[in-house]
Design a protein around this motif. Structure first.
Motif: not given
Length: 548
Positions: A338-361
């Motif tokens: 499946h190519g060089q796939f990403i393990f944990e999503p960090v793109a806009r809208g993902s759970a990790q992205y939303r957490w990051l946005a909240d954490e930086l604020a």
């Protein structure tokens, strides 16, 4: 099964005979300090009868017999010491195989290797360093008593902190020299080690962490226990580790017949595992991400750590790799990579992205003098692994084969994460993965640093090196895929054969480490030439986090 070593089990050993020849697989290490305490962890192959940490000013003066008596006696405290029992649990996936190198042992195939983790939560600490020792009594009543180390509570918010920045140790031959020089250069114990992933090679192989006989195991080098000229340094027994997940902390699909290396190299989307990492490093953690992504305040530094990495696949144009599946596997999806796939999503809208946005604020991030973000993948970099773009591979399936493409405009870090960091006023991004040293500064003033040249380097791909990445047409062959100009070291840059200064260190002889000292807000990088054991450590780059 969890077992807590309390006064009952330990008291039963008061009349036992102590045998001090027992050794632990690794020296104790520290994780996640709190305002008045810290977590102390160590490991044994048996669950043992008694596992405790002794803490206090009187601990270094104890004989081994006195330490044993304090660990197994009826009192929880004594003159100059307190006793903290550990919670014990087995590591659920640690194994060895024929490629393992364990002293005095051989393995014909994949074999379960029992390892038990002991975690003592130490509390009530004063605002200074305090000595401690670990006492471990095995199932036969034999005891191991460690040397005296030191621990401390978390650096209070707003206070200066001294941090080691590193990554990609992977049992590489220069690691012991690197850490030996870290210990000599840093002097007093540091306040934290920021490790941007890739600590070992195969995460479920126990000897990679503890006692590899041919190469420097992770904990051995960080405890100064490597045989040879460069022992490493006793760092983690005194200094808390703040780790991030790299691709070498992720195992692939479990198999009853494949080697550990083959299992490591065989993840599929949704079929991969970070259990051993999470059991070795259960803290720091967050409610949203557990130990996979989290944040902590270390003095005047607010550290945010992400799980941003992908499986590494070979760029070669044949066989299962970054850009294609093996010929003939079109109708065999169980063999696809499946190519060089990403393990944990960090793109806009993902759970990790939303957490990051909240954490930086968050108030903690906004109140910190310095904001640091750490993750493994180097979207800004001169190394080979900065390309192709950090995005989900787009497959093209034809009767004669399967190919993958990575659209440049869809790089999840450059497109989605970097704007968040810019807007939040992040001062420093720490990456690894390519085994080089290079740094950049973007238009928003965010510094991007990769300081992973502690082992085998895959080279730097820059006009000064003349090298181009081995990638198909359409991908960035030289320079930073994110379009930034690399910064030439400010103090003592290396030079190429033509005398031109180099904006990187990419060497299998010269090793690099970086120290962040927030007392003056400076990030300093050092290099050491391992070919010349008598060479001096060279400060080759420094810059202020508050400026250019």
């Amino acid at each position: 099964m969890n077992r807590t070593a309390g006064t009952g089990p330990c008291q039963a050993l008061r009349a036992a005979r102590i045998l001090c020849a027992v050794t632990l697989p690794c020296e104790p290490y520290l994780l996640d300090p709190r305002p008045d305490g810290v977590h102390v962890l160590w490991h044994t192959e048996q669950p043992g009868r008694c596992q405790v940490a002794l803490v206090g000013a009187g601990v270094p003066r104890m004989t081994e017999q006195e330490a044993y008596a304090a660990a197994t006696g009826p009192a929880d405290t004594g003159p100059g010491w307190r006793r903290f029992p550990a919670e014990t649990r087995p590591l659920s996936r640690t194994r060895e195989d024929a490629a393992s190198s364990v002293p005095g042992r051989t393995y014909a195939g994949v074999t379960r290797r029992p390892v038990h983790r002991h975690l003592a939560t130490v509390g009530g600490l004063p605002a200074r360093r305090t000595p401690y020792r670990v006492v471990s009594v095995d199932d036969d009543g034999r005891a191991a008593v460690t040397a005296a180390y030191s621990l401390a509570p978390a650096v209070p918010p707003g206070r200066p902190a001294r941090l080691l920045l590193t990554s990609d140790h992977q049992l590489m031959p220069m690691v012991p020299a690197n850490l030996t020089k870290v210990g000599e250069t840093a002097g007093a114990p540091l306040d934290g080690v920021l490790m941007a992933g890739d600590m070992v090679n195969v995460p479920d192989r126990a000897s990679d962490w503890f006692d590899n006989a041919r190469r420097p195991a992770f904990f051995a080098a960080f405890a100064g226990r490597v045989a040879g000229r460069w022992p490493g340094a006793s760092i983690l027994p005194h200094t808390p580790l703040y780790p991030a997940i790299g691709n070498h902390e992720v195992m692939g699909r479990w198999s009853a017949t494949a080697s550990l290396e083959e299992q490591f190299n065989d993840p599929q989307p949704g079929a991969w595992d970070v259990t051993t990492y999470e059991e070795l490093f259960p803290v720091p953690r967050s409610d949203a991400g557990g130990p996979r992504w989290w944040s902590r305040t270390i003095g005047d530094v607010h550290l945010t750590t992400l799980f941003a990495t992908s499986i590494w696949r070979t760029p070669k144009p044949t066989g299962r790799g970054k850009f294609q599946e093996a010929a003939g596997d079109v109708d065999r999806p169980e063999r696809w990579g499946h190519g060089q796939f990403i393990f944990e999503p960090v793109a806009r809208g993902s759970a990790q992205y939303r957490w990051l946005a909240d954490e930086l604020a968050s108030p903690a991030a906004r109140a910190a003098r310095y904001r640091v973000v750490m993750f493994h993948h180097p979207s800004h970099g001169l190394g080979h692994h900065s390309a192709p773009p950090f995005t989900d591979p787009v497959p093209t399936i034809r009767p004669d084969g399967i190919t993958y493409h990575y659209p440049a405009a869809d790089d999840h870090i450059l497109r989605d994460v970097e704007p968040l960091l810019d807007a939040a006023g992040v001062h420093l991004v720490l990456n690894g993965h390519s085994h080089v040293w290079n740094r950049f500064r973007n238009a928003a003033g965010v510094h991007w640093l990769e300081t992973s040249n502690v082992g085998n380097s895959y080279g730097a791909y820059d006009v000064t090196s003349g090298r181009s990445r081995e990638l198909p047409d359409g991908y960035v062959q030289q320079g930073d895929p994110g379009g930034l100009a690399p910064i030439v070291p400010t103090v003592a840059p290396l030079t190429g054969p033509d005398g031109a200064v180099l904006p990187y260190v990419a060497s299998n002889d010269i090793t690099v480490f970086t120290l962040l000292d927030t007392a003056d807000g400076m990030v300093r990088s050092y290099r050491f030439d391992t070919v010349d054991p008598d060479a001096e450590v060279v400060l080759f780059d420094e810059f202020p986090l508050d400026g250019a």
